[in-house]
Motif scaffolding. Structure first.
Motif, PDB file in Angstrom:
ATOM      1  N   TRP A  91      51.901  49.244  44.357  1.00 25.30           N
ATOM      2  CA  TRP A  91      51.856  48.908  42.943  1.00 25.30           C
ATOM      3  C   TRP A  91      51.022  47.646  42.797  1.00 25.30           C
ATOM      4  N   SER A  92      50.473  47.405  41.588  1.00 24.22           N
ATOM      5  CA  SER A  92      49.606  46.230  41.424  1.00 24.22           C
ATOM      6  C   SER A  92      50.341  44.945  41.790  1.00 24.22           C
ATOM      7  N   THR A  93      51.619  44.861  41.384  1.00 22.75           N
ATOM      8  CA  THR A  93      52.336  43.609  41.659  1.00 22.75           C
ATOM      9  C   THR A  93      53.049  43.599  43.010  1.00 22.75           C
ATOM     10  N   ASN A 344      44.839  54.881  45.552  1.00 27.69           N
ATOM     11  CA  ASN A 344      44.224  53.956  46.504  1.00 27.69           C
ATOM     12  C   ASN A 344      43.888  52.656  45.768  1.00 27.69           C
ATOM     13  N   PHE A 345      44.671  51.613  45.989  1.00 29.14           N
ATOM     14  CA  PHE A 345      44.471  50.404  45.181  1.00 29.14           C
ATOM     15  C   PHE A 345      43.115  49.767  45.423  1.00 29.14           C
ATOM     16  N   ALA A 346      42.558  49.982  46.605  1.00 23.53           N
ATOM     17  CA  ALA A 346      41.241  49.414  46.907  1.00 23.53           C
ATOM     18  C   ALA A 346      40.170  49.974  45.988  1.00 23.53           C
ATOM     19  N   ALA A 351      40.517  45.537  42.067  1.00 22.03           N
ATOM     20  CA  ALA A 351      40.229  45.241  43.468  1.00 22.03           C
ATOM     21  C   ALA A 351      38.728  45.006  43.653  1.00 22.03           C
ATOM     22  N   ILE A 352      37.945  45.770  42.918  1.00 17.96           N
ATOM     23  CA  ILE A 352      36.485  45.635  43.023  1.00 17.96           C
ATOM     24  C   ILE A 352      36.049  44.322  42.354  1.00 17.96           C
TER      25      ILE A 352
END
Ligand SMILES: Cc1ncc(COP(=O)(O)O)c(C=O)c1O
Length: 399
Positions: A91-93, A344-346, A351-352
């Protein structure tokens, strides 16, 4: 009225939960007091954690764990640029507190069957700067905790368990969230129990507990084990308002605590009902000649007694964009859907933008994102009519 006949979450509150909330409102004691402390006590003795503190969300719990790790009152604190291992499916957090604490996330691909970190890829990512591992127990399942504990010991890593999706799941009869130095839980609406918004942080060390307590409340010393010592050195200050540490205000309200505490008493029956509902849906779909060629379901990992967050579904057809089409139809046919966490959080724009996404590939996470989704699990017993309706909506959506 919801446009879904099968929403992600039905009303998560019983009449009794609401009564408890109203009682607190009527008492006019809305800020941290008896209800929060009582919930913390019940939580810690039930899951067998050493220390538990309630916060206003699972995200805040993750933030406090990471902020504690860099805190100057900690004997061994992490330094800027130290590395934390984290699965790409998070998750983002789960991730942001690492960056917000000036630490460096190192992504690791997942196992596409368990949806959790791929244990076999961890060792190759460990460097001299690796100090901790942030596990994410996905949708009630976990990775092989024996392997994780071996790696933790061998490389002297701190373990943080993001258990926001897995309250009540056990690995070899031990609750998830009790293996690591820190763990986080979320009581947001769709979770195993709900306090509207809310969360819990657990930890094993007394100093960490007191650091977290101060971070949760403005960085003051009041109510922490530091209180007297700090006051003795600062007799000229008002003892009640001595700010000796960095701080946030991440406290819950008493209303949330009372509702969460009341639901927590029913955790066993909530888990049981969700498990039965899940079995019923899977059985009905698996008996359907058409659907059983179209979809499959993720199962719990070895040694895990799961407390399911949702029902994760694998689409067997691999045509490009098939998932998008199917989800659109399911939503139109009244079934609310969700991706498996963030994918895929990347690959997420954040993330970018922040430049921590490398060119590295995470094929298992991509595969899961492209083929899978999840639906909610009701916390009330479902009947045959409802089951037939679910299956029919699936049939229409896969044609
Ligand atoms: C794995 C995971 N971590 C953290 C969170 C954040 O919890 P909250 O919504 O309580 O902030 C979520 C939310 O669902 C989650 O799924």
């Amino acid at each position: 009225m919801s446009k879904y006949f099968y929403p992600l979450v039905e009303n998560p509150f019983s009449n009794d939960d609401i009564k408890k909330g109203i009682k607190v409102l009527k008492s006019k004691q809305l800020t941290l007091s008896y209800e929060t402390r009582s919930f913390e006590e019940n939580f810690k003795s039930r899951i067998n954690s050493k220390y538990s503190l309630m916060v206003n969300s699972g995200s805040s719990a993750n933030l406090l764990a990471l902020q504690c790790l860099i805190n100057p009152y900690r004997k061994k604190r992490l330094k800027r640029g130290d590395e934390i291992l984290i699965p790409t499916l998070c998750w983002s957090t789960s991730l942001w507190p690492i960056i917000q604490s000036n630490l460096k996330p190192i992504f690791i691909d997942i196992n596409s069957e368990t949806l959790n970190i791929d244990e076999s890829q961890i060792k190759e990512k460990i460097s001299k700067r690796t100090k901790a591992i942030m596990l994410v127990h996905v949708l009630g399942n976990s990775c092989d905790m024996d392997q994780i504990m071996q790696i933790k010991k061998k490389y002297n890593l701190i373990l943080i368990e993001d258990t926001c999706e897995s309250l009540g799941s056990k690995y070899k009869n031990k609750y998830l969230g009790t293996f690591g130095e820190f763990s986080s839980f979320s009581f947001y609406s769709s979770h195993q129990i709900s306090s509207g918004e809310g969360g819990m942080i657990c930890c094993k060390d007394k100093t960490d507990y007191n650091i977290i307590k101060s971070l949760r409340s403005h960085g003051w010393s009041r109510g922490t084990s530091f209180e007297n010592k700090i006051y003795k050195k600062n007799l000229h200050l008002d003892k009640r308002f001595i700010f000796f540490n960095s701080g946030f205000n991440l406290r819950p309200t008493e209303v949330s605590a009372s509702i969460g505490n009341n639901q927590f008493k029913r955790i066993d029956s909530l888990i049981k009902i969700r498990t039965i509902n899940r079995k019923k849906i899977i059985n009905k779909i698996s008996k359907n000649k058409f659907l059983r060629k179209k979809i499959d379901f993720y199962k719990e990992n070895k040694f895990v007694s799961p407390s399911w967050f949702g029902l994760s579904v694998k689409i067997l057809e691999t045509k490009k964009n098939i998932k998008k089409k199917i989800l659109k139809k399911l939503e139109k046919n009244g079934i609310e859907t969700r991706p498996i966490i963030s994918g895929n959080f990347a690959k997420q724009p954040a993330a970018i933008k922040y430049g921590f996404s490398k060119k590295e590939k995470y094929p298992n996470t991509d595969k899961v994102y492209n083929q899978s989704f999840f639906i909610g699990l009701p916390s009330r017993k479902i009947n045959n009519n409802y089951l037939t309706k679910i299956v029919s909506a699936f049939e229409k959506s896969f044609k």
